[in-house]
Enzyme design. Structure first.
Site, short mmCIF file in Angstrom:
data_model
loop_
_atom_site.label_atom_id
_atom_site.label_comp_id
_atom_site.label_asym_id
_atom_site.label_seq_id
_atom_site.Cartn_x
_atom_site.Cartn_y
_atom_site.Cartn_z
N ASN A 10 60.16 -36.03 -15.23
CA ASN A 10 59.60 -36.90 -16.27
C ASN A 10 60.73 -37.18 -17.26
O ASN A 10 61.11 -36.31 -18.02
CB ASN A 10 58.43 -36.17 -16.96
CG ASN A 10 57.89 -36.93 -18.15
OD1 ASN A 10 58.28 -38.08 -18.40
ND2 ASN A 10 57.00 -36.29 -18.91
N LYS A 12 60.75 -39.05 -19.76
CA LYS A 12 60.28 -39.29 -21.14
C LYS A 12 61.00 -40.53 -21.71
O LYS A 12 61.29 -41.45 -20.95
CB LYS A 12 60.48 -38.03 -21.98
CG LYS A 12 59.82 -36.80 -21.32
CD LYS A 12 59.72 -35.61 -22.22
CE LYS A 12 59.02 -34.48 -21.47
NZ LYS A 12 58.79 -33.31 -22.30
N HIS A 93 49.76 -36.59 -20.86
CA HIS A 93 50.83 -35.68 -21.29
C HIS A 93 50.59 -35.29 -22.76
O HIS A 93 50.15 -36.11 -23.56
CB HIS A 93 52.20 -36.36 -21.12
CG HIS A 93 53.33 -35.40 -21.23
ND1 HIS A 93 53.75 -34.91 -22.46
CD2 HIS A 93 54.10 -34.80 -20.30
CE1 HIS A 93 54.75 -34.05 -22.24
NE2 HIS A 93 54.96 -33.96 -20.94
N GLU A 95 52.54 -34.99 -25.14
CA GLU A 95 53.25 -35.82 -26.12
C GLU A 95 52.50 -37.12 -26.39
O GLU A 95 52.52 -37.65 -27.50
CB GLU A 95 54.69 -36.09 -25.63
CG GLU A 95 55.53 -34.82 -25.76
CD GLU A 95 56.67 -34.70 -24.77
OE1 GLU A 95 57.00 -35.68 -24.08
OE2 GLU A 95 57.24 -33.59 -24.69
N GLU A 164 50.90 -27.69 -18.34
CA GLU A 164 52.09 -27.60 -19.18
C GLU A 164 51.70 -27.02 -20.54
O GLU A 164 51.23 -27.76 -21.42
CB GLU A 164 52.69 -28.99 -19.41
CG GLU A 164 53.07 -29.73 -18.16
CD GLU A 164 54.08 -30.85 -18.45
OE1 GLU A 164 55.16 -30.80 -17.89
OE2 GLU A 164 53.77 -31.74 -19.26
N GLY A 170 60.16 -28.04 -23.70
CA GLY A 170 61.40 -28.29 -24.44
C GLY A 170 61.84 -27.14 -25.32
O GLY A 170 62.71 -27.30 -26.18
N SER A 210 59.95 -26.20 -19.64
CA SER A 210 61.25 -25.52 -19.56
C SER A 210 61.58 -25.01 -18.16
O SER A 210 62.19 -23.94 -18.03
CB SER A 210 61.33 -24.39 -20.60
OG SER A 210 61.24 -24.90 -21.91
P1 13P Z 1 60.76 -29.73 -20.40
O1 13P Z 1 61.07 -29.46 -18.96
O2 13P Z 1 61.86 -30.47 -21.12
O3 13P Z 1 60.30 -28.50 -21.11
O4 13P Z 1 59.53 -30.77 -20.41
C1 13P Z 1 58.40 -30.47 -19.67
C2 13P Z 1 57.52 -31.65 -19.67
O5 13P Z 1 56.93 -32.00 -20.67
C3 13P Z 1 57.42 -32.43 -18.42
O6 13P Z 1 56.39 -33.37 -18.48
#
Ligand code: 13P
Length: 253
Positions: A10, A12, A93, A95, A164, A170, A210
């Site tokens: 992803n 982002k 997601h 976010e 997640e 992150g 992560s």
């Molecule tokens: P990270 O791998 O950067 O922690 O992000 C995970 C994520 O949100 C994937 O959708």
């Protein structure tokens, strides 16, 4: 992992055309790991270009609008991402839930429209640290899924769930193998109950938060884990492929 592992990047809000060389490198390397299903969800602006470059990997979008075409300035719907070359879409997601106040009901509507447009769906769920510390992680995540899972369409083999935990995204922190296994079992039980065991068996449950080359093998060796949704580490072909290798090694255990 019982089924073919699914490793999804992803990107982002990252990536300009300069990233196409990473996509090419990921695609070429994925051809050497056919036991692993590899996919990337670039930003909307790169879907078509990555689709044109890719021979092996799946291409997806990170979101879509729930409606048909119309007067929604700046929005992109499911048939538009499919037309650009996407085969799947990530929905719900954390976010998007946070930055755009997306509710489970809206996410449900997006899922229905994505399935209608012929896309596969990766539905994300996950709790905050406060919720986990309060001992309510499982009921919270199952509540998210109950409200968002498709009702009108049998997802057959077109649904994937990504667990997640928000506090692992992150941050460099990952959930323990035991916590991941327990949550994935609870999600599986809900899928069995909702769709029946035959359909549920086709739904992979990914872990995200992560995931890096150095922890991928351990996480992916958890029998309940069907793959990984990868953020930061998917932006470099070298790191992302380290995770693909981890998945292929975990598969052989
Ligand atoms: P990270 O791998 O950067 O922690 O992000 C995970 C994520 O949100 C994937 O959708």
């Amino acid at each position: 992992m019982a089924e073919r592992p699914y490793i999804v990047g992803n990107w982002k809000m990252n990536g300009t055309r300069a990233m196409l060389s990473e996509a090419r490198a990921i695609d070429r390397a994925a051809q050497r790991y056919m036991k692993v299903e590899v996919a990337v969800a670039p930003p909307y602006t790169l879907i078509h270009a990555v689709h044109k470059e890719a021979e092996q990997i799946g291409i997806g979008a990170q979101d879509c609008h729930s409606g048909a075409e119309g007067a929604h300035t700046g929005d992109i719907n499911a048939s538009m991402v499919a037309d650009a070359g996407a085969k799947f879409v990530i929905l719900g997601h954390s976010e998007r839930r946070q930055d755009h106040a997306e509710t489970n009901e809206l996410i449900n509507a997006k899922i229905e429209s994505a399935l209608e447009a012929g896309l596969r769906v990766i539905l994300c769920c996950g709790e905050s640290l406060e919720t986990r510390d309060a001992g309510e992680a499982e009921s919270f995540v199952l509540g998210q899924l109950r409200a968002a899972l498709p009702i009108f369409q049998d997802p057959a083999d077109r649904l994937t769930i990504a667990y997640e935990p928000i506090w692992a995204i992150g941050t460099g922190r990952t959930a323990t193998a035991e916590d991941i296994a327990a949550m994935h079992r609870a999600i599986r039980a809900l899928l069995d109950e909702t769709f029946g065991e035959d359909v549920s068996a086709k739904v992979r449950i990914l872990y995200g938060g992560s995931v890096k080359p150095d922890n991928a093998r351990e996480i992916l060796a958890v029998p309940e884990v069907g793959g990984a949704l990868v953020g930061g580490a998917s932006l470099s072909a070298e790191n992302f492929l380290g995770i693909v290798v981890g998945a292929s090694e975990a598969e052989e255990v």
